[in-house]
Design an enzyme around this catalytic site. Sequence first.
Site, mmCIF file in Angstrom:
data_model
loop_
_atom_site.group_PDB
_atom_site.id
_atom_site.type_symbol
_atom_site.label_atom_id
_atom_site.label_comp_id
_atom_site.label_asym_id
_atom_site.label_seq_id
_atom_site.Cartn_x
_atom_site.Cartn_y
_atom_site.Cartn_z
ATOM 1 N N GLN A 17 14.544 3.591 0.671
ATOM 2 C CA GLN A 17 14.166 2.909 -0.570
ATOM 3 C C GLN A 17 13.723 3.908 -1.638
ATOM 4 O O GLN A 17 12.697 4.561 -1.491
ATOM 5 C CB GLN A 17 13.032 1.923 -0.262
ATOM 6 C CG GLN A 17 12.505 1.178 -1.473
ATOM 7 C CD GLN A 17 11.304 0.302 -1.113
ATOM 8 O OE1 GLN A 17 10.688 0.478 -0.076
ATOM 9 N NE2 GLN A 17 10.968 -0.626 -1.977
ATOM 10 N N GLY A 18 14.496 4.017 -2.711
ATOM 11 C CA GLY A 18 14.159 4.932 -3.800
ATOM 12 C C GLY A 18 13.414 4.214 -4.911
ATOM 13 O O GLY A 18 13.995 3.930 -5.972
ATOM 14 N N TYR A 19 12.153 3.926 -4.687
ATOM 15 C CA TYR A 19 11.329 3.203 -5.659
ATOM 16 C C TYR A 19 10.238 4.096 -6.249
ATOM 17 O O TYR A 19 10.288 4.476 -7.405
ATOM 18 C CB TYR A 19 10.687 1.977 -4.988
ATOM 19 C CG TYR A 19 11.456 0.685 -5.130
ATOM 20 C CD1 TYR A 19 12.848 0.664 -5.193
ATOM 21 C CD2 TYR A 19 10.802 -0.533 -5.173
ATOM 22 C CE1 TYR A 19 13.547 -0.524 -5.308
ATOM 23 C CE2 TYR A 19 11.491 -1.727 -5.294
ATOM 24 C CZ TYR A 19 12.863 -1.722 -5.363
ATOM 25 O OH TYR A 19 13.539 -2.901 -5.480
ATOM 26 N N SER A 20 9.228 4.419 -5.445
ATOM 27 C CA SER A 20 8.050 5.121 -5.958
ATOM 28 C C SER A 20 8.397 6.501 -6.515
ATOM 29 O O SER A 20 9.308 7.176 -6.024
ATOM 30 C CB SER A 20 7.000 5.276 -4.846
ATOM 31 O OG SER A 20 6.492 4.024 -4.460
ATOM 32 N N GLU A 70 9.339 -7.027 0.768
ATOM 33 C CA GLU A 70 8.551 -5.915 1.292
ATOM 34 C C GLU A 70 7.111 -6.344 1.537
ATOM 35 O O GLU A 70 6.517 -6.010 2.568
ATOM 36 C CB GLU A 70 8.601 -4.738 0.315
ATOM 37 C CG GLU A 70 7.887 -3.493 0.826
ATOM 38 C CD GLU A 70 7.964 -2.341 -0.154
ATOM 39 O OE1 GLU A 70 8.090 -1.195 0.301
ATOM 40 O OE2 GLU A 70 7.870 -2.581 -1.370
ATOM 41 N N GLU A 130 -5.497 -2.285 -4.889
ATOM 42 C CA GLU A 130 -6.076 -2.483 -6.222
ATOM 43 C C GLU A 130 -5.100 -3.217 -7.141
ATOM 44 O O GLU A 130 -5.493 -4.093 -7.922
ATOM 45 C CB GLU A 130 -6.462 -1.125 -6.835
ATOM 46 C CG GLU A 130 -7.622 -0.422 -6.147
ATOM 47 C CD GLU A 130 -7.234 0.283 -4.865
ATOM 48 O OE1 GLU A 130 -8.129 0.794 -4.170
ATOM 49 O OE2 GLU A 130 -6.019 0.322 -4.545
#
Length: 383
Positions: free
Chosen positions: A124-127, A242, A368
Site C-alpha cells: 500500500q503506497g499511501y503514507s 483498513e 488522535e
Amino acid sequence: MAIDYNAMDEQDFRRMLRDFIAAECPPHLINQARRVNWHEARDWFLKLSAKGWLAPAWPVEHGGMGLNVEKMLAYHDEFDSAGVARHPDIGIVMLGMLLVRFGTEAQKAHYLPRILAGEDVWCQGYSEPGAGSDLASLRTSAVLDGDHWVINGQKIWTTLAQDSTDIFILARTDPAAKKQQGISFFLARMDTPGITVRPIKTLAGDAEFCEVFLDDVRVARDNIVGAVNDGWTMAKALLGFERLTHGSPKFAQMALLRLETMGRELGIFDDPSFAATYTQLALDVADLTATYARFAETLKGGGALGPEISILKLWGPDLYQRISEFMLDVAQENGSALGPTRFGGAEVDPLGYYFLSRPTTIYGGASEIQRNILAKTLLGMPG
C-alpha cells in the site's frame, strides 16, 4: 459445485476449519508475535487458495467464500484461536474489495484471479513523510505524458514492500485542487524502473516496514482505479476496509488467548488481582467483537462505512495494547526477553506481542486523528 458455507451449521463450519488448520497449517506459522514474510507464508497461502478459503469476504463469483457476518466472525475466530499468523493479505482485504466495488470489468478479470493465485502480492503506497495520518496532504505527483502517468515522490511505512510484486499508489494529479481533491489511485508493478525499496528495521529487529522512492515511474494510462482526480473516493473506501481490519477483534483475541495460556500455566487464575484484570479485558474483547460485527454487517450488505468506523480503529488497537502491557506484567522478569519464553507447558512471546501492538494506534490513521474525526463528524464539534 461451490459449497454454500452460509447454509452450514456453525459448529460444523467451525469443526471443518479447525480440522483443516490442525492438519495443514505449518507449525512455524502458529503463535508468531510478528508479521510473517511472503516466503514463510507462501505455501500456506496457496493451500488456502486451492481450498477456496483465502478471501472470506469476497463474493463467490470473484473466487471468495461469500461469508455472511456470522460465518466470517466464526472463520476469523477459528484461525485466531489456533494462533495462525496473518499472511501477507493486503491484496485480499484492501485492494481486492476495492476492485470488486470500483474496478472495471477488465481490472477485476485481470487482478482478482492473480491475487488469489499468489501471483500478485500487493503493498500500500499511501503514507508519506509529512503526510501519514493527514493523508490528504500527500505530495507524490503524477503527470500525464502521452499514454503514461509519470509518478514522483516517496512513500513510507509501506508494509512488506520488499516482498511485494505490485503497489497501489495515491498521487496528486491536480496540484491546483483542494487537498482532498485532485488525487488519483494508481496500480503499478514493483519492478517498474524508478521504484526503489529501502526496508526499515523495527525495535523488534524485524524489517516489517519500508520506504518506497518513486523517481519518474511510468505507469500505463489505464492503470488507474476510478476516475482521474477521484482518488480520494478510493482512498476513503480503502481506509474504511483498513480501519475495519485494524479494528478487528482478532488481534486482541489472539493476545487474550496468549494471556489466558500464561495465567493457566502459571496457576494464577485464583489470584484476585489477575482474575479481575483478565475478566475485564475479556469483557472488553467481547464488546469489541459485537461492535465489529455490526460494521461488518453493513459492509456485507453493500453499505458504505461512514466516519463512525473510527470508533473501531480507536478501540481495537488500544485494547490490544492494554492486553500486551498486562502480559508483560504477568511475565515479570521474562517480559524483557525477546522471543518465545516457556510458561509451564507452553511457549509465549510477551515482548513480541508488546512490540507488535505499539504501531497499531498509529497506522491506518493515528488515534488522535480518529478522535478528531469522531469529534467533528459525529459530535459536531468545531475543527
